[in-house]
Enzyme design. Structure first.
Site, PDB file in Angstrom:
ATOM      1  N   SER A  64       0.887  -1.158   0.000  1.00 36.19           N
ATOM      2  CA  SER A  64       0.000   0.000   0.000  1.00 36.19           C
ATOM      3  C   SER A  64       0.923   1.205   0.000  1.00 36.19           C
ATOM      4  O   SER A  64       1.350   1.663   1.054  1.00 36.19           O
ATOM      5  CB  SER A  64      -0.899  -0.022   1.243  1.00 36.19           C
ATOM      6  OG  SER A  64      -1.649   1.181   1.298  1.00 36.19           O
ATOM      7  N   ASP A  67       0.599  -5.580   8.001  1.00 36.18           N
ATOM      8  CA  ASP A  67       0.059  -6.072   9.268  1.00 36.18           C
ATOM      9  C   ASP A  67      -0.111  -7.579   9.192  1.00 36.18           C
ATOM     10  O   ASP A  67      -0.113  -8.171   8.109  1.00 36.18           O
ATOM     11  CB  ASP A  67      -1.273  -5.375   9.582  1.00 36.18           C
ATOM     12  CG  ASP A  67      -2.273  -5.497   8.452  1.00 36.18           C
ATOM     13  OD1 ASP A  67      -2.768  -6.609   8.224  1.00 36.18           O
ATOM     14  OD2 ASP A  67      -2.563  -4.484   7.770  1.00 36.18           O
ATOM     15  N   GLU A  89      29.157  -4.535 -12.823  1.00 34.84           N
ATOM     16  CA  GLU A  89      27.967  -4.601 -11.961  1.00 34.84           C
ATOM     17  C   GLU A  89      27.150  -5.855 -12.262  1.00 34.84           C
ATOM     18  O   GLU A  89      26.606  -6.498 -11.357  1.00 34.84           O
ATOM     19  CB  GLU A  89      27.105  -3.353 -12.148  1.00 34.84           C
ATOM     20  CG  GLU A  89      27.690  -2.116 -11.475  1.00 34.84           C
ATOM     21  CD  GLU A  89      26.949  -0.832 -11.852  1.00 34.84           C
ATOM     22  OE1 GLU A  89      26.832   0.040 -10.995  1.00 34.84           O
ATOM     23  OE2 GLU A  89      26.505  -0.715 -13.022  1.00 34.84           O
TER      24      GLU A  89
END
Ligand code: DGJ
Length: 755
Positions: free
Chosen positions: A529, A536, A616
């Site tokens: 979100s 949660d 890289e």
């Protein structure tokens, strides 16, 4: 059995491996809370409760005029009620048909069963029959006949006790639940502090520790979601508690909507904690015969500091909350195109990124925002879940197949709860947006919210996503939601029921998720979100990982992931290596620091690999190999916070395997000074008498300039040289020296292995 009941005395004792919880129904029928703490016996400990005549703390009518000593205003209770003589914060507020707000709960009975209860339509800790036991205690308000069933789930091995409440209206008249918390915990003493996790978009879950002194202390959300701003998780602890010592209690709310956690120190220095759905936007009508289920809270206690609290929760979230095929499976190393392209891409560019990434060992390509409807910026298109074939240059299926053809899995971004005013969906169904008729709604990121409390909306979204999942080879979905909810109103609810909207929205969200994960078990869902705005334990029941933050800066992430680690395991934290200068902060950090920090999460990349130098690219290959090598340790190991980001120089954390055979210590110098004191940490979770060897890792070490190589070798502490072996006892008591930094934001990974 972990639940012991003394029927004569009406004493209920719950035991876990290291903790004990006790309550007792007294002669009036009040269910008193007696004890929660270190494991003890099951003898009745109610002798501890004090009775005194306290002015302005009245007495229930039934106790009679001669007993001024019995007052609900000071007695420790299991589930407190508003309106009948307890003036502290309360767990339950019932509005009766006559408009009065009052309830007084009295004990009626209990039931014990093997296994763990579940909750209709809501996330809950689950366990095998032999892993958990359930206690249900029935309380009743004799006047209104409202029944309150207190549910306790006991997971003995995990040191976890869960709580939830079922409220049934057995009366003859309708009532309104104005507040129905999931738990109430009363300590008969004060002197506690609590640790809460506050934040904002791109800086979630900062740690705040404050005294629970007189007054009401609260954290919560009225944003429709659990929010970036306060996480639904808190720790209550003794003042001297730290990572390794002191009494601590952890409370994690399995709910993704509006919540309130309140603590009050009362007139006689007792502490009460109440946690549940936020009552501000809550008024639930309960007609005769109807029932209401609260979401669940999971509690844990440790006599040995904060680290144990975190590890108990980590284990339970991993084993008893996350579900599905991806629970135990190694999650793929992914690349997400968001920071590489934002909205500006063609199908060809995407395939190019996927092909390059695949050659480096990346396993999953995630197509983020902008693939559907009219969506070239965040002003329009949300709700139109139809691929933009013009932009992609082909169908979504063809694009996915091309990517799969590069040896990659394919994943897709959605924001199912969003709707743009400029979208076909809005033009067709303006009543599906959350707005108050006659008022101009607040926009946020220029968008509105789709009314997930409506079943027709839920079904529409299920249908649209199902169609896409069925025609496209998708194995991953990122479920995003980019605003808070206000202007709360549903055209499907009547005026008296608008107070049900916020909770019905969350129930709707859970229904959609449950349907989709059941239909498509092979898809790995990642919650999001705007980063960690809905991070949660409730969400983790559906999505075993959540994008931790929109801030991908490695140094900022140290703070965010440190805070998150108090309540959530590494296996749930979405973390990616992104480009430098970082897009949020402009900071330049070495590749090694970025990979080290992302490895304290689900690990992936969020940059344009086609723009990386050859050197890289070699590093990416090595990083991926190293992540896979350490995977079990990282994702399932015991997590220790060794030095916090608030340390002057260095943040250090450790993952150790359960048996203490190996550990990975990760260190990032967030500050490089001159002539600094050495950084020494006490390693944890090893076997005292076993010998260990230390292997130092840093990206690019192999290709380091000779001068740097020499410098590194010179300043390496003893123990890293010549593979010297050191005992676990020494590493734990005396400590481990973190090598000096050779550059700004130096990161080291130190693999400690039993020899
Ligand atoms: C917010 C998310 O957190 C980002 O990763 C990205 O997916 C954007 N939304 C897309 O709009």
């Amino acid at each position: 059995m972990s639940i012991l009941v003394d029927e004569r005395k009406k004493v209920f004792t719950l035991h876990t491996k290291n903790t004990t919880y006790q309550m007792k129904a007294d002669s009036l029928g009040t269910l008193l809370h007696i004890y929660y703490g270190e494991r003890t016996d099951d003898s009745d400990k109610s002798y501890i409760i004090r009775f005194s005549d306290r002015g302005f703390s009245g007495n229930p009518y039934e106790v009679g005029k001669e007993n001024k000593m019995y007052s609900l205003d000071v007695l420790p209770q299991e589930y407190s009620c508003y309106g009948t003589g307890d003036y502290r914060i309360s767990a339950l507020k019932v509005q009766n048909e006559d408009g009065s707000c009052a309830a007084a709960l009295r004990y009626k009975g209990y039931q014990v069963s093997g296994g763990k209860y579940s909750i209709n339509g809501l996330p809950a800790v689950y366990a095998d029959e032999n892993e958990a036991d359930t206690l249900e205690i029935l309380l009743e308000d004799p006047d209104s006949k409202v029944e309150v069933h207190l549910l306790y789930g006991v997971l003995e091995e995990n040191d976890i006790i869960t709580r939830a409440v079922k409220i049934i209206n057995q009366g003859k008249a309708g009532i309104v639940l104005q507040k129905a918390a999931s738990m109430n915990l009363d300590w008969i003493n004060g002197g506690y502090e609590w640790i809460t996790f506050y934040g904002r978009h791109v800086m979630e879950r900062n740690v705040q520790r404050s005294e629970l002194d007189h007054g009401i202390h609260a954290i919560g959300s009225v944003r429709g979601t659990s929010s970036h701003h306060y996480n639904p998780f808190a720790i209550v602890c003794e003042k001297n508690a730290d990572e390794e010592k002191g009494s601590c209690y952890g409370f994690s709310f399995l709910y993704s909507g509006e919540f309130l956690m309140e603590a009050e120190k009362d007139q006689v220095n007792q502490t009460r904690l109440v946690c549940g759905i936020h009552p501000d936007n809550f008024a639930w009508n309960l007609q005769p015969g109807e029932e209401f289920d609260t979401p669940e809270v999971m509690m844990t206690y440790s006599a040995e500091g904060l680290g144990v609290i975190s590890r108990n929760l980590h284990k339970t979230i991993r084993k008893n909350i996350c579900r599905g095929e991806w629970k135990e499976r190694r999650r793929p190393v992914l690349i997400n195109n968001w920071e590489a392209t934002y909205f500006n891409f063609t199908g060809e560019q995407l395939v190019d990124i996927a092909k390059n990434a695949s050659e480096l060992g990346v396993e999953l390509f995630v197509l983020d925002d902008g693939w559907f409807g009219k969506r070239d910026d965040d002003d329009s298109g949300l709700g139109d879940w139809f691929p933009n074939e013009k932009k992609l240059g082909c169908t979504l299926k063809e694009l996915a197949e091309n990517i799969v053809g590069c040896g990659m899995q394919f994943g897709l971004w959605f924001e199912p709860e969003g709707i743009s005013e400029d979208s076909d969906l809005y033009r067709e169904h303006p009543d599906w947006a959350v707005v108050i008729p006659g008022r101009k709604p607040a926009l946020s990121r220029n968008q509105l919210v789709l009314d997930f409390s409506r079943k027709d909306v839920q079904d529409y979204i299920i249908g649209r996503m199902t169609a896409i999942f069925e025609e496209t080879p998708i194995t991953y979905v990122k479920w995003d939601f980019n605003r808070s909810i206000c202007d709360k109103f549903s055209t499907a609810l009547n005026a008296q029921s608008q107070g049900e909207f916020a909770h019905r929205y969350v129930l709707g969200l859970y229904r959609v998720l449950e349907t989709l994960i059941t239909k498509f078990p092979h898809i790995l869902f990642e919650g999001c979100s705007g980063g960690g705005g809905r991070f949660d334990a409730g969400m983790l029941y559906y999505t075993p990982q959540i994008w931790c933050s929109d801030d991908t800066d490695a140094i900022e992430r140290l703070t965010i992931q440190y805070g998150t680690s108090f309540g959530y395991p590494v296996s749930t934290m979405g973390a990616h290596v992104s480009a430098v200068p970082n897009h949020q902060t402009g900071r330049i950090t070495p590749f090694s620091a970025r990979s080290c920090v992302a490895m304290a999460g689900t690990f992936g990349y969020e940059l344009n690999v086609t723009k990386l130098s050859e050197e890289e690219k070699e590093q990416v290959k090595k990083q991926i190999c190293r992540f896979k090598e350490y995977y079990d340790l990282i994702q399932y190991g015991e997590y220790y916070r060794l030095l916090p980001p608030s340390d002057r120089q260095c943040t250090v954390w450790e993952m150790a395997d359960q048996e203490g055979r190996e550990a990975l210590v990760s260190a990032v110098y967030h500050h490089v000074g001159t002539n600094e004191e050495p950084v020494i940490v006490k390693v944890q979770g090893l076997k005292a008498e076993t010998y260990y060897q230390m292997h130092l890792n840093m990206d690019g070490m192999e290709t380091m300039q000779d001068r740097d190589q020499e410098r590194l070798v010179k300043c390496l502490p003893y123990g890293y040289k010549n593979g010297e072996a050191i005992t676990g006892a020494a590493l734990q008591q005396c400590g481990l020296v973190i090598p000096e930094p050779m550059e700004e934001y130096q990161a080291w990974q130190i693999h400690i292995v039993e020899v």
